[in-house]
Design a protein around this motif. Structure first.
Motif, PDB file in Angstrom:
ATOM      1  N   ARG A  27     -11.447  16.971  -7.700  1.00 49.73           N
ATOM      2  CA  ARG A  27     -12.126  17.023  -8.612  1.00 49.73           C
ATOM      3  C   ARG A  27     -12.244  15.090  -9.464  1.00 49.73           C
ATOM      4  NH1 ARG A  27      -8.910  21.261 -12.876  1.00 49.73           N
ATOM      5  NH2 ARG A  27      -9.538  19.541 -14.391  1.00 49.73           N
ATOM      6  N   MET A  28     -10.527  14.506  -9.085  1.00 52.22           N
ATOM      7  CA  MET A  28     -10.801  12.920  -9.601  1.00 52.22           C
ATOM      8  C   MET A  28     -12.010  12.201  -9.331  1.00 52.22           C
ATOM      9  SD  MET A  28      -7.689  10.488  -9.314  1.00 52.22           S
ATOM     10  CE  MET A  28      -8.068   9.889  -7.216  1.00 52.22           C
ATOM     11  N   PHE A  29     -11.837  12.754  -7.291  1.00 53.95           N
ATOM     12  CA  PHE A  29     -13.081  12.056  -6.090  1.00 53.95           C
ATOM     13  C   PHE A  29     -14.317  12.566  -6.955  1.00 53.95           C
ATOM     14  CE2 PHE A  29      -9.827  12.234  -2.999  1.00 53.95           C
ATOM     15  CZ  PHE A  29      -9.116  11.305  -3.423  1.00 53.95           C
ATOM     16  N   GLN A  30     -14.577  13.419  -7.388  1.00 53.57           N
ATOM     17  CA  GLN A  30     -16.386  13.803  -8.091  1.00 53.57           C
ATOM     18  C   GLN A  30     -16.516  12.703  -8.789  1.00 53.57           C
ATOM     19  OE1 GLN A  30     -15.379  18.086  -8.733  1.00 53.57           O
ATOM     20  NE2 GLN A  30     -16.733  19.442  -6.895  1.00 53.57           N
ATOM     21  N   GLY A  88      -5.599   9.305 -14.176  1.00 53.26           N
ATOM     22  CA  GLY A  88      -3.945   9.628 -14.812  1.00 53.26           C
ATOM     23  C   GLY A  88      -3.496  10.906 -14.484  1.00 53.26           C
ATOM     24  N   TYR A  89      -4.211  12.268 -15.098  1.00 58.70           N
ATOM     25  CA  TYR A  89      -3.523  12.703 -15.108  1.00 58.70           C
ATOM     26  C   TYR A  89      -2.913  13.958 -13.880  1.00 58.70           C
ATOM     27  CZ  TYR A  89      -3.528  18.212 -15.233  1.00 58.70           C
ATOM     28  OH  TYR A  89      -2.832  19.788 -16.276  1.00 58.70           O
ATOM     29  N   THR A  90      -4.094  12.638 -12.462  1.00 60.32           N
ATOM     30  CA  THR A  90      -3.166  13.643 -11.491  1.00 60.32           C
ATOM     31  C   THR A  90      -2.849  12.898 -10.422  1.00 60.32           C
ATOM     32  OG1 THR A  90      -5.728  13.946 -10.887  1.00 60.32           O
ATOM     33  CG2 THR A  90      -5.045  13.326  -8.907  1.00 60.32           C
ATOM     34  N   ASP A  91      -2.823  11.370 -11.357  1.00 61.82           N
ATOM     35  CA  ASP A  91      -1.127  10.260 -11.020  1.00 61.82           C
ATOM     36  C   ASP A  91       0.121  10.930 -11.611  1.00 61.82           C
ATOM     37  OD1 ASP A  91      -0.679   8.123  -9.519  1.00 61.82           O
ATOM     38  OD2 ASP A  91       0.007   7.251 -12.083  1.00 61.82           O
ATOM     39  N   GLY A  92       0.105  11.537 -13.019  1.00 57.14           N
ATOM     40  CA  GLY A  92       1.133  11.727 -13.245  1.00 57.14           C
ATOM     41  C   GLY A  92       1.846  12.931 -12.863  1.00 57.14           C
ATOM     42  N   TYR A  93       0.717  14.406 -12.405  1.00 53.96           N
ATOM     43  CA  TYR A  93       0.700  15.645 -11.572  1.00 53.96           C
ATOM     44  C   TYR A  93       1.757  15.115 -10.397  1.00 53.96           C
ATOM     45  CZ  TYR A  93       1.438  20.185  -9.513  1.00 53.96           C
ATOM     46  OH  TYR A  93       1.149  21.464  -8.781  1.00 53.96           O
ATOM     47  N   ILE A  94       0.876  14.212  -9.834  1.00 57.17           N
ATOM     48  CA  ILE A  94       1.555  13.535  -7.986  1.00 57.17           C
ATOM     49  C   ILE A  94       3.011  13.245  -8.048  1.00 57.17           C
ATOM     50  CG2 ILE A  94       1.655  11.945  -6.228  1.00 57.17           C
ATOM     51  CD1 ILE A  94      -1.396  12.553  -6.478  1.00 57.17           C
ATOM     52  N   MET A 126       2.913  12.408   1.025  1.00 55.68           N
ATOM     53  CA  MET A 126       2.404  12.098  -0.200  1.00 55.68           C
ATOM     54  C   MET A 126       1.025  11.002  -0.257  1.00 55.68           C
ATOM     55  SD  MET A 126       1.135  14.535  -3.082  1.00 55.68           S
ATOM     56  CE  MET A 126       2.527  14.900  -4.046  1.00 55.68           C
ATOM     57  N   LEU A 127       0.894   9.914   0.117  1.00 57.95           N
ATOM     58  CA  LEU A 127       0.185   9.581   0.755  1.00 57.95           C
ATOM     59  C   LEU A 127      -0.787   9.452   1.590  1.00 57.95           C
ATOM     60  CD1 LEU A 127       2.213   5.933  -0.399  1.00 57.95           C
ATOM     61  CD2 LEU A 127       0.330   6.874  -1.866  1.00 57.95           C
ATOM     62  N   GLU A 128      -0.258  10.314   2.585  1.00 59.71           N
ATOM     63  CA  GLU A 128      -0.793  10.707   3.566  1.00 59.71           C
ATOM     64  C   GLU A 128      -2.229  12.117   3.177  1.00 59.71           C
ATOM     65  OE1 GLU A 128       2.316  11.413   6.367  1.00 59.71           O
ATOM     66  OE2 GLU A 128       2.400   9.238   6.931  1.00 59.71           O
ATOM     67  N   ILE A 129      -1.261  12.729   2.339  1.00 56.04           N
ATOM     68  CA  ILE A 129      -1.716  13.968   1.104  1.00 56.04           C
ATOM     69  C   ILE A 129      -3.220  12.789   0.950  1.00 56.04           C
ATOM     70  CG2 ILE A 129      -2.265  15.560   0.323  1.00 56.04           C
ATOM     71  CD1 ILE A 129       0.454  16.603   1.150  1.00 56.04           C
ATOM     72  N   ILE A 130      -3.300  12.800   0.482  1.00 54.42           N
ATOM     73  CA  ILE A 130      -4.187  11.785  -0.439  1.00 54.42           C
ATOM     74  C   ILE A 130      -5.048  11.033   0.169  1.00 54.42           C
ATOM     75  CG2 ILE A 130      -4.753  10.216  -2.303  1.00 54.42           C
ATOM     76  CD1 ILE A 130      -2.055  10.292  -3.448  1.00 54.42           C
TER      77      ILE A 130
END
Length: 88
Positions: free
Chosen positions: A17-20, A36-42, A56-60
Motif C-alpha cells: 500500500r505504501m509503495f502504491q 509512518g504507519y508502516t514504519d511504526g508497525y515494522i 526485516m530490511l531484507e524483506i523490505i
C-alpha cells in the motif's frame, strides 16, 4: 501476532500500500501518513523480537523489488531491446 506468519502478511500488505502511494503519485500527506504507519508497525515487530532488523530490511528490499517489477522498473524487469541493463 496471530499464527506466526500474520505479521509477515501484514508487513507485505502495508509495504504494498505504501509503495502504491509512493510510486503512484499520491498526495505527499497520504504517502507520509502511510509511511509512518508502516514504519511504526515494522518497528513494533522488530522491538518484540519477532524478527531481527537485518532480516526485516531484507524483506523490505525484496518487497520493493517485487513491487517495482510489477511496474516494469524493478531489478528483474526486462531491459528494452538494444540496451544494456546496468547493475544497481
Amino acid at each position: 501476532m496471530g499464527d506466526g506468519k500474520a505479521w509477515r502478511r501484514k508487513v507485505t500488505e502495508l509495504l504494498h500500500r505504501m509503495f502504491q502511494l509512493q510510486y503512484g503519485g499520491a498526495e505527499a500527506s497520504k504517502f507520509r501518513w502511510m509511511q509512518g504507519y508502516t514504519d511504526g508497525y515494522i518497528q513494533a515487530v522488530i522491538d518484540m523480537g519477532v524478527i531481527p532488523e537485518r532480516a526485516m530490511l531484507e524483506i523490505i528490499q525484496a518487497e520493493r523489488g517485487e513491487f517495482l517489477d510489477t511496474l516494469g522498473t524493478g531489478p528483474r524487469a526486462e531491459a528494452p531491446a538494444g540496451t544494456v541493463k546496468q547493475a544497481a
